[in-house]
Design a protein around this motif. Sequence first.
Motif, PDB file in Angstrom:
ATOM      1  N   SER A   1       0.677  -1.131  -0.201  1.00 11.19           N
ATOM      2  CA  SER A   1      -0.178  -0.159   0.073  1.00 11.19           C
ATOM      3  C   SER A   1       0.740   1.140  -0.048  1.00 11.19           C
ATOM      4  CB  SER A   1      -1.010   0.257   1.201  1.00 11.19           C
ATOM      5  OG  SER A   1      -1.842   1.065   1.329  1.00 11.19           O
TER       6      SER A   1
ATOM      7  N   ARG B   1       2.889   1.399  -3.538  1.00 14.25           N
ATOM      8  CA  ARG B   1       2.156   1.643  -4.757  1.00 14.25           C
ATOM      9  C   ARG B   1       1.168   2.677  -4.652  1.00 14.25           C
ATOM     10  NH1 ARG B   1       0.926  -4.900  -5.091  1.00 14.25           N
ATOM     11  NH2 ARG B   1       2.839  -5.532  -5.662  1.00 14.25           N
ATOM     12  N   THR B   2       0.331   3.028  -3.762  1.00 13.06           N
ATOM     13  CA  THR B   2      -0.556   3.842  -3.882  1.00 13.06           C
ATOM     14  C   THR B   2      -0.358   5.260  -3.131  1.00 13.06           C
ATOM     15  OG1 THR B   2      -2.208   1.985  -3.309  1.00 13.06           O
ATOM     16  CG2 THR B   2      -3.153   4.306  -2.820  1.00 13.06           C
ATOM     17  N   TRP B   3       0.553   5.060  -1.707  1.00 18.58           N
ATOM     18  CA  TRP B   3       0.864   6.280  -1.180  1.00 18.58           C
ATOM     19  C   TRP B   3       2.321   6.655  -1.145  1.00 18.58           C
ATOM     20  CZ3 TRP B   3      -3.365   8.831   0.280  1.00 18.58           C
ATOM     21  CH2 TRP B   3      -4.420   7.669   0.415  1.00 18.58           C
TER      22      TRP B   3
END
Length: 179
Positions: free
Chosen positions: A144, A147-149
């Motif tokens: 997470s 990849r996202t943050w």
Amino acid sequence: MTSQAPGLWPPSGPEIVFLLLGAVAVGSALLVVTTRQLVHAALWLVVCFGALAGGYLVLTAEFVAWVQVLIYVGAVVVLLLFGIMLTRAPIGPSAGLDSGNRWAAALVAVATAAVLVTVVITGFRSAYAPLQPGQGAAEPLGASVFRTWVLPFEALSVLLLAALIGAIVLSRTDIRGRE
């Protein structure tokens, strides 16, 4: 994230433990900012960070809990205590720590807390996430974060670097400002 929320009463065992840890965290945080001795403030900070780590454990975020203990309790508080010792800050009670703005600071703190609590309650009123063991492990959190943050993570890194440089500049006495 949202699913059918169970009733709030009676609270379950993890909810009671979470509320108790939250009360310990809030109480120790108040003692951090109200004590007159810097070393005592650092030790209350350890209690506050420990209660937060316990809260992460209750929420099944084991990796975050261990990071909390290792980084915040193990490194940040030790760094704070070294900073107190190296800057010749007063170890005992010090009248110079009180700026005389207690009531204004308390008013601002209560107003800020009221705004934050209102925002959280209105924002997450109907949200409910069931606790599933293993969701707070290193693999899903790492995926997470990276990849996202990744952009907020890098912005936080730059912020911490700026704080480190600022602390070095403030601790050096041979650097003079413009007069």
